[in-house]
Design an enzyme around this catalytic site. Structure first.
Site, short mmCIF file in Angstrom:
data_model
loop_
_atom_site.label_atom_id
_atom_site.label_comp_id
_atom_site.label_asym_id
_atom_site.label_seq_id
_atom_site.Cartn_x
_atom_site.Cartn_y
_atom_site.Cartn_z
N HIS A 180 6.76 9.64 -5.23
CA HIS A 180 5.67 10.90 -4.91
C HIS A 180 6.52 12.02 -4.65
CE1 HIS A 180 1.57 8.95 -4.42
NE2 HIS A 180 2.36 8.04 -4.67
N GLY A 181 6.10 13.29 -4.33
CA GLY A 181 6.78 14.30 -3.75
C GLY A 181 8.04 14.64 -4.55
N GLU B 184 1.62 1.65 -1.36
CA GLU B 184 2.53 2.52 -0.67
C GLU B 184 3.34 1.94 0.44
OE1 GLU B 184 2.46 6.50 -0.61
OE2 GLU B 184 3.83 6.82 0.99
N ASN C 122 5.62 11.68 -9.44
CA ASN C 122 4.50 12.44 -9.39
C ASN C 122 5.04 13.88 -9.23
OD1 ASN C 122 3.23 10.29 -9.22
ND2 ASN C 122 2.46 10.69 -7.13
N HIS D 29 6.29 15.48 0.26
CA HIS D 29 5.07 16.27 -0.48
C HIS D 29 5.31 17.93 -0.15
CE1 HIS D 29 2.55 12.65 -0.18
NE2 HIS D 29 3.05 12.67 -1.62
N GLY D 30 4.90 18.80 -1.12
CA GLY D 30 4.71 20.17 -0.88
C GLY D 30 5.91 21.07 -1.47
N ASP E 228 -5.11 9.48 -7.03
CA ASP E 228 -3.84 9.63 -6.02
C ASP E 228 -4.25 9.73 -4.52
OD1 ASP E 228 -1.24 10.43 -5.65
OD2 ASP E 228 -1.46 12.76 -5.73
N ASP F 150 -3.31 4.14 -0.35
CA ASP F 150 -2.50 4.50 0.41
C ASP F 150 -2.75 4.07 1.78
OD1 ASP F 150 -0.43 5.89 2.00
OD2 ASP F 150 -0.95 8.00 1.41
N SER G 172 -6.30 14.04 -6.98
CA SER G 172 -6.19 13.90 -5.56
C SER G 172 -7.52 13.99 -4.75
CB SER G 172 -5.11 14.75 -4.87
OG SER G 172 -5.76 16.19 -5.04
#
Ligand SMILES: [Zn+2]
Length: 331
Positions: free
Chosen positions: A233-234, A146, A276, A190-191, A94, A116, A56
């Site tokens: 993702h995420g 994306e 991911n 995400h997160g 990423d 992105d 990233s």
């Protein structure tokens, strides 16, 4: 100018084609340091899985792009040393935010990049993605685009609210850009705090249960793009045993909640061919380090806490490959 092929890396094209056909997904694990990289390579070699090493913007700022690329080159040799004759390792950017960032990675030996443009208008997203594809394809580097916006925080990719991908847009996007795979938004984020408690229900044990992924959006995207590689993702599941260890040994992670693994398993069986995972390895490492610090407060050798962190991350990666993504024995 360095071409990834000279480094022993591969792009995602054949890997994704096989994964879509075979009903499994390739793990895309983020890495920022040597211990994560070692754990990823050990796990993928021991399970005979192809793997995507993902970098990233935050990783490039933290560890330096040059070092990370040499580490990926080293990863190929390391995998061979561990007994893997023909490793299939992708070095992937990423969340590339501009054409220039993507170009610098292509020029520097990455085998795959993501552009992105999801925060832009549809036409602007098409334009920048197409520009990246035209450049990257000259060097046989594959490109992930994306459509749709994921909520959450990942380094400096921040969004308050998610917007599901509009299935009626995906075919036009892929046709106009020529991208090789497409990240979509179906409710992952995400997160480590993917959902607010008020979005969740509670099960009999009082544990938070997040809302299910929007599989109807995924199915509609698949219908409009038959056989085309889809990316999620995420997709960390935020293992509650790691959260419990972190909090037991002085951590303060409140209401951390991820995507249940049965939902990811279901997605992996569809056209989703890349999943991911970043937060889960952060949690596994943090849990192991906190435990060492709490139980052996006199310890001051970084190897004595980074070693267990690496071991715990490796255990997590193997579990994902074997029990969630289904990419074991696909080399
Ligand atoms: Zn992401």
């Amino acid at each position: 100018m360095v071409n990834y092929k000279d480094l022993g890396l591969v792009n995602t094209r054949d890997m994704f084609a096989k994964a879509v056909k075979g009903g499994y997904a390739i793990p895309a694990f983020n890495f920022n340091n040597m211990e994560q990289m070692q754990a990823i390579i050990q796990a993928s070699v021991e399970t005979s899985s192809p793997v995507i090493l993902q970098v990233s913007k935050g990783a490039r700022n933290y560890a330096n792009q040059t070092l990370l690329r040499y580490m990926a080159q080293g990863a190929v040799e390391y995998a061979k040393e561990l007994g893997c004759e023909k490793p299939q390792i992708v070095l992937h950017l990423d969340h590339g935010d501009t054409f220039e960032t993507c170009k610098s990675c292509v020029d520097f030996g990455f085998s795959s990049v993501m552009i992105d443009g999801s925060s832009l208008s549809f036409d602007e997203n098409v334009a920048v993605t197409k520009k990246v594809v035209e450049y990257a394809h000259k060097f046989d580097v594959t490109v992930e685009g994306e459509l749709g916006v994921l909520a959450g925080v990942e380094d400096d990719v921040v969004a308050e609210e998610h917007t599901y991908t509009r299935p009626e847009e995906v075919e036009e996007f892929v046709r106009r850009t020529g991208c090789d795979s497409l990240a979509i938004s179906i409710g992952t984020s995400h997160g480590a705090n993917k959902f607010k408690p008020e979005q969740c229900t509670r099960n009999a044990e009082g544990m938070l249960v997040p809302p299910p992924l929007e599989f109807s959006v995924l199915e509609a995207c698949e219908k409009n793009l038959p056989g085309f590689p889809i990316v999620l993702h995420g997709s960390s599941s935020v293992p509650q045993e790691e959260i419990a260890t972190i909090n037991k040994y002085g951590g303060a992670m409140k209401d951390a909640i991820g995507i249940p693994e049965d939902q990811l398993r279901r997605a992996a069986k569809s056209a989703v061919c890349k999943i991911n995972i970043d937060s889960d390895s952060r949690l596994a490492m943090t849990a192991a380090i906190r435990e060492v610090f709490a139980l052996k407060p006199a310890e001051f050798d970084p190897r004595k806490y980074l070693g267990p962190a690496r071991e715990n991350a490796k255990k997590l990666y193997k579990h994902k490959i074997l029990d969630v993504l289904g990419s074991a024995n696909k080399l």
